[in-house]
Write a protein that holds these residues in place. Structure first.
Motif: not given
Length: 287
Positions: A45-48, A51, A64-66
């Motif tokens: 899973y990735y936390q954003t 966006n 985006s940065s995740q």
């Protein structure tokens, strides 16, 4: 920081499972009919954090940065490649030289599929495997082994009248023949007679077979329609007697995977150690 800790824990769990798979493969390196397994990983899973944005007049676009949360087991697959022939010099041992499985039924009426062909005729003439399960096929003297398809409903537990026949032989097409001993039966006496046929099961999606232990598989929802044939027909392999199928475990591959898995486990444990040291430093900032 805590994300890295959870990522390290997930990595440890994943590598532990992969090592379990490797250990099972190595344990079964000399298990007849065993098919090697492999474990694959996938991210979780990735936390954003931010966006992506689209470029406009005078302003460039951004990506985006995740931040991810580690890895988990994606699949544990069975590799159904054909392995080599191991001579046993036992006439009722069978090796399927190609795709296909024996269908057997146990004492509880459960049906299984297997490539472990260590067979025997018991005292009542039933053709059984080493677990005592009965091999399925056709009985009787009038069997057309050149028929491609065998109706599943017509399959029966193979049983031979071993007191009335000698030189009972399993042939390459799965037919079982014997020489008649009953002098009162002119049709079979001193003649080679077809007594039965071992059915070879063809599974469209072998990867969907469910492992049951004791060299058995059961059919799953994704196996496709299983068909039955004489050996060598319908995409199935011919039968070679006097030997069994070796395990397809590649020890060189397993040992190299073991080293890689060990290093991966070591690296993930190091993440936990470093995060713990960072948390300790954070706690000790105010004294």
């Amino acid at each position: 920081m805590m994300k890295a800790l959870y990522s390290g824990v997930s990595g440890l769990r994943s590598h532990q499972t992969k090592m379990d798979v490797i250990g099972n493969n190595i344990a079964n390196v000399n298990t007849y009919g065993y098919k090697t397994q492999r474990a694959t990983f996938r991210d979780i899973y990735y936390q954003t954090i931010s966006n992506p944005s689209q470029a406009s007049d005078g302003i460039g676009g951004t990506n985006s940065s995740q931040v991810g949360y580690g890895a988990k087991i994606g699949s544990v697959d069975t590799i159904h490649t054909l392995s080599g022939y191991s001579p046993t010099n036992k006439e009722t041992d069978v090796y399927i030289n190609g795709d296909g499985y024996l269908k057997v039924v146990d004492a509880s009426g459960n049906y299984f599929y297997t490539r472990y062909g260590a067979l025997n005729f018991d005292s009542s003439g039933q053709l059984v495997d080493s677990n005592g399960s009965i091999v399925m096929g056709l009985n009787g003297e009038e069997i057309a082994a050149d028929n491609v398809d065998i109706d599943e409903a017509s399959l029966t537990a193979i049983k031979i009248d071993i007191d009335k026949f000698s030189n009972i032989t399993i042939n390459s097409d799965g037919t079982i023949t014997g020489v008649g001993l009953d002098s009162t039966d002119a049709a079979t006496y001193n003649k080679v007679t077809t007594l039965g046929l071992i059915a070879i099961s063809t599974v469209p999606n072998q990867a969907a077979l469910k492992l049951e232990g004791s060299s058995y598989y059961s059919a799953g929802n994704n196996t496709g329609t299983i068909t039955y044939h004489a050996a060598g027909l319908g995409g199935s392999g011919e039968i070679v007697t006097g030997g069994l199928e070796m395990s397809n475990v590649d020890l060189a591959n397993e040992f190299s995977d073991m080293i890689i898995t060990q290093r991966g486990y070591q690296a993930n444990s190091k993440i936990i150690t470093v995060v713990d040291e960072m948390l300790e430093q954070l706690v000790n900032m105010k004294r």
